[in-house]
Design an enzyme around this catalytic site. Structure first.
Site, PDB file in Angstrom:
ATOM      1  N   GLY A  15      -8.683  -2.653  11.374  1.00 35.16           N
ATOM      2  CA  GLY A  15      -7.267  -2.274  11.498  1.00 35.16           C
ATOM      3  C   GLY A  15      -7.113  -0.779  11.669  1.00 35.16           C
ATOM      4  O   GLY A  15      -6.250  -0.157  11.051  1.00 35.16           O
ATOM      5  N   ARG A  18      -3.845   2.046  14.009  1.00 32.81           N
ATOM      6  CA  ARG A  18      -2.662   2.827  13.584  1.00 32.81           C
ATOM      7  C   ARG A  18      -2.595   2.871  12.064  1.00 32.81           C
ATOM      8  O   ARG A  18      -3.441   2.269  11.380  1.00 32.81           O
ATOM      9  CB  ARG A  18      -1.373   2.240  14.177  1.00 32.81           C
ATOM     10  N   ASN A  93      -9.478  -2.791   5.964  1.00 33.60           N
ATOM     11  CA  ASN A  93      -8.098  -2.281   5.920  1.00 33.60           C
ATOM     12  C   ASN A  93      -7.098  -3.167   6.661  1.00 33.60           C
ATOM     13  O   ASN A  93      -5.914  -3.176   6.304  1.00 33.60           O
ATOM     14  CB  ASN A  93      -8.087  -0.863   6.514  1.00 33.60           C
ATOM     15  N   SER A 145      -3.212  -3.672  -2.551  1.00 33.75           N
ATOM     16  CA  SER A 145      -1.820  -3.203  -2.590  1.00 33.75           C
ATOM     17  C   SER A 145      -1.324  -3.238  -4.026  1.00 33.75           C
ATOM     18  O   SER A 145      -1.747  -4.092  -4.821  1.00 33.75           O
ATOM     19  CB  SER A 145      -0.934  -4.126  -1.740  1.00 33.75           C
ATOM     20  N   TYR A 158       2.207 -12.327   0.376  1.00 35.28           N
ATOM     21  CA  TYR A 158       1.510 -11.045   0.538  1.00 35.28           C
ATOM     22  C   TYR A 158       0.841 -10.633  -0.783  1.00 35.28           C
ATOM     23  O   TYR A 158      -0.341 -10.256  -0.801  1.00 35.28           O
ATOM     24  CB  TYR A 158       2.516  -9.979   0.984  1.00 35.28           C
ATOM     25  N   LYS A 162      -3.187 -10.114  -1.633  1.00 39.51           N
ATOM     26  CA  LYS A 162      -3.751  -8.828  -2.077  1.00 39.51           C
ATOM     27  C   LYS A 162      -4.350  -8.922  -3.482  1.00 39.51           C
ATOM     28  O   LYS A 162      -5.320  -8.232  -3.793  1.00 39.51           O
ATOM     29  CB  LYS A 162      -2.669  -7.739  -2.013  1.00 39.51           C
TER      30      LYS A 162
HETATM   31  P1  NAP Z   1       0.015  -1.153  10.063  1.00 43.35           P
HETATM   32  O1  NAP Z   1       0.470   0.195  10.440  1.00 43.35           O
HETATM   33  O2  NAP Z   1       0.861  -2.338  10.388  1.00 43.35           O
HETATM   34  O3  NAP Z   1      -1.460  -1.375  10.669  1.00 43.35           O
HETATM   35  C1  NAP Z   1      -2.142  -2.585  10.489  1.00 43.35           C
HETATM   36  C2  NAP Z   1      -3.470  -2.515  11.197  1.00 43.35           C
HETATM   37  O4  NAP Z   1      -4.135  -3.787  11.031  1.00 43.35           O
HETATM   38  C3  NAP Z   1      -3.317  -2.277  12.678  1.00 43.35           C
HETATM   39  O5  NAP Z   1      -4.355  -1.430  13.121  1.00 43.35           O
HETATM   40  C4  NAP Z   1      -3.511  -3.680  13.276  1.00 43.35           C
HETATM   41  O6  NAP Z   1      -4.054  -3.555  14.569  1.00 43.35           O
HETATM   42  C5  NAP Z   1      -4.539  -4.276  12.320  1.00 43.35           C
HETATM   43  N1  NAP Z   1      -4.569  -5.723  12.319  1.00 43.35           N
HETATM   44  C6  NAP Z   1      -3.583  -6.584  11.955  1.00 43.35           C
HETATM   45  N2  NAP Z   1      -3.992  -7.854  12.111  1.00 43.35           N
HETATM   46  C7  NAP Z   1      -5.269  -7.789  12.568  1.00 43.35           C
HETATM   47  C8  NAP Z   1      -6.235  -8.767  12.918  1.00 43.35           C
HETATM   48  N3  NAP Z   1      -5.981 -10.081  12.827  1.00 43.35           N
HETATM   49  N4  NAP Z   1      -7.452  -8.346  13.358  1.00 43.35           N
HETATM   50  C9  NAP Z   1      -7.744  -7.034  13.446  1.00 43.35           C
HETATM   51  N5  NAP Z   1      -6.861  -6.057  13.132  1.00 43.35           N
HETATM   52  C10 NAP Z   1      -5.649  -6.444  12.704  1.00 43.35           C
HETATM   53  O7  NAP Z   1      -0.244  -1.275   8.488  1.00 43.35           O
HETATM   54  P2  NAP Z   1      -0.665  -0.182   7.385  1.00 43.35           P
HETATM   55  O8  NAP Z   1       0.555   0.144   6.612  1.00 43.35           O
HETATM   56  O9  NAP Z   1      -1.492   0.888   7.980  1.00 43.35           O
HETATM   57  O10 NAP Z   1      -1.555  -1.129   6.453  1.00 43.35           O
HETATM   58  C11 NAP Z   1      -2.962  -1.047   6.371  1.00 43.35           C
HETATM   59  C12 NAP Z   1      -3.409  -1.798   5.141  1.00 43.35           C
HETATM   60  O11 NAP Z   1      -2.807  -1.197   3.990  1.00 43.35           O
HETATM   61  C13 NAP Z   1      -2.982  -3.264   5.113  1.00 43.35           C
HETATM   62  O12 NAP Z   1      -4.010  -4.054   4.564  1.00 43.35           O
HETATM   63  C14 NAP Z   1      -1.761  -3.258   4.205  1.00 43.35           C
HETATM   64  O13 NAP Z   1      -1.541  -4.497   3.585  1.00 43.35           O
HETATM   65  C15 NAP Z   1      -2.173  -2.182   3.211  1.00 43.35           C
HETATM   66  N6  NAP Z   1      -1.044  -1.585   2.483  1.00 43.35           N
HETATM   67  C16 NAP Z   1      -0.070  -0.898   3.141  1.00 43.35           C
HETATM   68  C17 NAP Z   1       0.986  -0.358   2.401  1.00 43.35           C
HETATM   69  C18 NAP Z   1       2.095   0.420   3.044  1.00 43.35           C
HETATM   70  O14 NAP Z   1       3.041   0.783   2.330  1.00 43.35           O
HETATM   71  N7  NAP Z   1       2.039   0.709   4.335  1.00 43.35           N
HETATM   72  C19 NAP Z   1       1.036  -0.539   1.020  1.00 43.35           C
HETATM   73  C20 NAP Z   1       0.021  -1.243   0.393  1.00 43.35           C
HETATM   74  C21 NAP Z   1      -1.015  -1.762   1.133  1.00 43.35           C
HETATM   75  P3  NAP Z   1      -3.559  -4.384  15.854  1.00 43.35           P
HETATM   76  O15 NAP Z   1      -2.175  -4.903  15.574  1.00 43.35           O
HETATM   77  O16 NAP Z   1      -3.644  -3.383  16.968  1.00 43.35           O
HETATM   78  O17 NAP Z   1      -4.572  -5.467  15.975  1.00 43.35           O
END
Ligand code: NAP
Length: 250
Positions: A15, A18, A93, A145, A158, A162
């Site tokens: 992931g 972005r 990730n 998370s 979700y 997690k």
């Molecule tokens: P994001 O901006 O939506 O990015 C998600 C990434 O995961 C993208 O690069 C997407 O790439 C990739 N992805 C999704 N489904 C995929 C699949 N089936 N195969 C391969 N790649 C996949 O999310 P983020 O906020 O950076 O989140 C990253 C991680 O942090 C996640 O696990 C999320 O649950 C965790 N997290 C985030 C937050 C927050 O507040 N943002 C809080 C707690 C935990 P493509 O769509 O290009 O494939």
């Protein structure tokens, strides 16, 4: 200032196109690592690799595959094995967020969310651990998370996915410690990425109000902690879950 040097370390980030994954890619590139960037959009991954190679002079390879599908993960790692026989760091990730109150949850939401957020961690770790063990050890960092620790309204799916990542982290840390593979997790709070942009302005503000430090986190705040867990600064740390949440109180 402590400088982390990951020259010659082979690092796979899922992931990475972005958000937190891309911020990790940047931090690891700045530390000199050899990068393998995963996601589903090869154009985006190639563009990021080109940018990081140009800026930091590192080797960067796009490794597109869908982490939610066991066969695709297998093929992805076969591809990785053609590129390198060594893996030092895996950052699990990739993740999705698809909230709904429990009465509205569909089987498809449950299946997609658990396949992407949870099953992927087992499949990727399985192949990564084998590679790491060949070269004397490594570090797996799982992105969990805060919701997996404390739960939240509308986030049963979700949060469950997690919480399972935390359980996987704890079990794998015990199973792999003897072969010098460390397994830890970060538990981000509310981080400014595409994922959190899905919220209504009211919900967004409500979340910000629940953060003791009074501000949303950045993807690079999370990447810094991931970098610590990947590096030798944490060489005796395994089976830990580090909150990166600015003191969030859900
Ligand atoms: P994001 O901006 O939506 O990015 C998600 C990434 O995961 C993208 O690069 C997407 O790439 C990739 N992805 C999704 N489904 C995929 C699949 N089936 N195969 C391969 N790649 C996949 O999310 P983020 O906020 O950076 O989140 C990253 C991680 O942090 C996640 O696990 C999320 O649950 C965790 N997290 C985030 C937050 C927050 O507040 N943002 C809080 C707690 C935990 P493509 O769509 O290009 O494939």
């Amino acid at each position: 200032m402590i400088e982390i040097n990951l020259t010659d370390k082979h690092v796979l980030i899922t992931g990475a196109s972005r958000g937190i994954g891309a911020a990790c890619a940047k931090s690891f590139a700045a530390a000199g690592a050899i990068l393998y960037l995963n996601g589903r959009d090869s154009d985006k991954l190639n563009a990021l690799c080109a940018e990081l190679s140009e800026e930091y002079g590192v080797n960067c390879h796009a490794l597109p595959f869908d982490v939610s599908k066991a066969d695709d993960v297998k093929q992805g790692f076969q591809q990785l094995f053609k590129l390198t026989k060594k893996l030092d760091v895996l950052v699990n990730n990739a993740g999705i967020l698809d909230d709904a109150l429990v009465g509205m949850v569909t089987p498809q939401q449950v299946e997609n969310t658990f396949a992407t957020n949870t099953h992927s961690v087992i499949y990727c770790s399985q192949y990564a651990a084998r590679l790491m063990q060949r070269s004397g050890g490594g570090s797996i960092v799982n992105v969990a998370s805060i919701i997996g620790r404390v739960g939240n309204v509308g986030q049963a799916v979700y949060g469950g996915s997690k919480a399972a990542v935390i359980g996987i982290t704890l079990s794998l840390s015990k199973e792999l410690a003897a072969t010098n593979v460390r397994v830890n997790a970060v538990a981000p709070g509310f981080i400014d990425t595409d994922m959190t942009k899905q919220l209504t302005p009211e919900k967004y503000q409500e979340r910000v109000n629940s953060i003791a430090m009074g501000r949303v986190g950045t993807a690079s705040n999370v990447a810094d902690t991931v970098l610590f867990l990947a590096s030798d600064l944490s060489v005796y740390v395994t089976g830990q879950v580090i909150g990166v949440d600015g003191g969030m109180l859900i």
